[in-house]
Write an enzyme that holds these catalytic residues in place. Structure first.
Site, mmCIF file in Angstrom:
data_model
loop_
_atom_site.group_PDB
_atom_site.id
_atom_site.type_symbol
_atom_site.label_atom_id
_atom_site.label_comp_id
_atom_site.label_asym_id
_atom_site.label_seq_id
_atom_site.Cartn_x
_atom_site.Cartn_y
_atom_site.Cartn_z
ATOM 1 N N GLU A 115 7.473 -7.002 -2.623
ATOM 2 C CA GLU A 115 6.025 -7.194 -2.544
ATOM 3 C C GLU A 115 5.634 -8.322 -3.508
ATOM 4 O OE1 GLU A 115 2.309 -7.560 -2.177
ATOM 5 O OE2 GLU A 115 3.141 -6.008 -0.869
ATOM 6 N N ASP A 127 0.817 -1.222 0.000
ATOM 7 C CA ASP A 127 0.000 0.000 0.000
ATOM 8 C C ASP A 127 0.846 1.266 0.000
ATOM 9 O OD1 ASP A 127 0.465 0.894 2.891
ATOM 10 O OD2 ASP A 127 -0.414 -1.074 3.239
ATOM 11 N N ASP A 156 8.352 -13.089 -3.960
ATOM 12 C CA ASP A 156 8.036 -13.641 -2.651
ATOM 13 C C ASP A 156 9.132 -13.253 -1.663
ATOM 14 O OD1 ASP A 156 8.463 -16.108 -0.653
ATOM 15 O OD2 ASP A 156 6.349 -16.009 -1.202
ATOM 16 N N GLY A 157 8.735 -12.763 -0.486
ATOM 17 C CA GLY A 157 9.711 -12.314 0.504
ATOM 18 C C GLY A 157 10.666 -13.405 0.932
ATOM 19 N N PRO A 159 -0.750 -15.906 1.512
ATOM 20 C CA PRO A 159 0.602 -15.541 1.075
ATOM 21 C C PRO A 159 1.528 -15.115 2.202
ATOM 22 C CG PRO A 159 -1.066 -14.531 -0.345
ATOM 23 C CD PRO A 159 -1.796 -15.130 0.822
ATOM 24 N N THR A 188 0.787 -9.509 5.796
ATOM 25 C CA THR A 188 -0.568 -9.841 6.221
ATOM 26 C C THR A 188 -0.476 -10.804 7.404
ATOM 27 O OG1 THR A 188 -0.614 -11.668 4.636
ATOM 28 C CG2 THR A 188 -1.474 -9.535 3.886
ATOM 29 N N ASP A 189 -1.617 -11.258 7.910
ATOM 30 C CA ASP A 189 -1.611 -12.256 8.979
ATOM 31 C C ASP A 189 -1.049 -13.579 8.455
ATOM 32 O OD1 ASP A 189 -3.041 -11.172 11.510
ATOM 33 O OD2 ASP A 189 -4.260 -10.417 9.849
ATOM 34 N N ASP A 209 6.257 -6.058 6.824
ATOM 35 C CA ASP A 209 4.910 -5.478 6.848
ATOM 36 C C ASP A 209 3.979 -6.450 6.131
ATOM 37 O OD1 ASP A 209 2.665 -3.902 6.874
ATOM 38 O OD2 ASP A 209 3.427 -2.413 5.456
#
Length: 283
Positions: free
Chosen positions: A104, A85, A136-137, A161, A156-157, A154
């Site tokens: 990202e 974002d 992919d991180g 992903p 998501t839960d 940073d």
């Protein structure tokens, strides 16, 4: 009137009125929605879970960016995992750093946020200090030879992903990407409802760092009280800096904030007793 019902928990939920739908689509990785709510402004959701709102995003992004960067004191290179974002990137780039890499997984999140959540990034994606990597991180930290002073996850839960970014392997690989005495900060959920999450992180991330703890901030959008941020570093002094040192560094950084200040920074490492008790259970 159309409404959005968040699906993060099975037995409790929160509802948001959709006053205007800006975007809804199934990307290559997840279901993305951006809509307007009269009280919260523009809201972004992924797979049925609210990720960010215009009204209170500044609390999350300021605390996750400025706490590790100002605690370190000499940051030149930052790695952001996730954060499509753009809010985290915006706050990181307020500092006098040389370079930031953002990884990202979903380019659609970046593209749609730039178009429909422009206040989040506020032009940060045009900054020449940025290297944006769509990947992919986990793959990035495994394959890169680059080193960073601060890593901010940073994510998501730990579902979909984002699940891989809470594993032993990720923390181990991220640690190798840090310079000496580098600091890692990660999003770690709302412990009132997600006790297992902080306990698991405490064990997994704690095995990689000499100093591993959590700090907190109240973010109204994230239902359930304090949100926790995990903290890991081998510099055992960084978490214990006095307010006077933090004030000196914040003044030198010379930018304005809406939530963060040195006193909040210092106090945020004081954990509610139910969090202390949860961590004691797994020590």
């Amino acid at each position: 009137m159309k409404k959005f019902n968040e699906t993060l928990y099975d037995s409790v939920s929160q509802e948001f009125r959709i006053d205007k739908m800006y975007f809804e689509s199934k990307t290559d990785h997840q279901h993305l929605m951006i809509f307007h709510n009269a009280m919260l402004g523009r809201v972004m959701t992924l797979d049925g879970v609210v990720q960010t709102t215009e009204a209170d995003e500044f609390i999350y992004h300021e605390m996750m960016a400025h706490v590790p960067i100002l605690a370190h004191g000499k940051v030149k290179r930052v790695l952001i995992i996730g954060g499509g974002d753009g809010g985290m990137l915006r706050e990181v780039l307020k500092h006098d750093i040389e370079h930031v890499t953002q990884v990202e997984i979903d380019k659609a999140v970046v593209d749609m946020a730039i178009e429909y959540l422009p206040n989040h990034s506020a032009g940060a994606y045009d900054d020449p200090r940025l290297n944006l990597v769509i990947s992919d991180g986990m793959d990035f930290v495994r394959d890169t030879s680059e080193k960073f002073d601060v890593i901010i996850s940073d994510s998501t839960d730990p579902i979909g992903p984002g699940e891989v970014l809470f594993t032993d392997s990720f923390y181990q690989l991220a640690k190798k990407c840090l310079n000496e005495n580098g600091i890692m900060a990660t999003q770690n959920g709302v412990p009132f409802f997600q006790k297992d999450e902080i306990q698991t992180t405490f064990k997994r991330m704690g095995s990689q760092f000499k100093d591993m703890s959590f700090y907190v901030a109240p973010i109204p959008t994230y239902y359930g009280g304090f949100m926790t941020f995990a903290w890991g570093t081998d510099d055992e002094c960084a978490r214990k800096l006095g307010v006077d040192i933090l004030e000196e560094r914040f003044k030198a950084a010379d930018f304005k904030t809406k939530y963060y200040n040195p006193a909040i920074h210092h106090a945020s490492f004081a954990l509610p007793q139910y969090v202390v008790d949860a961590l004691d259970e797994v020590k």
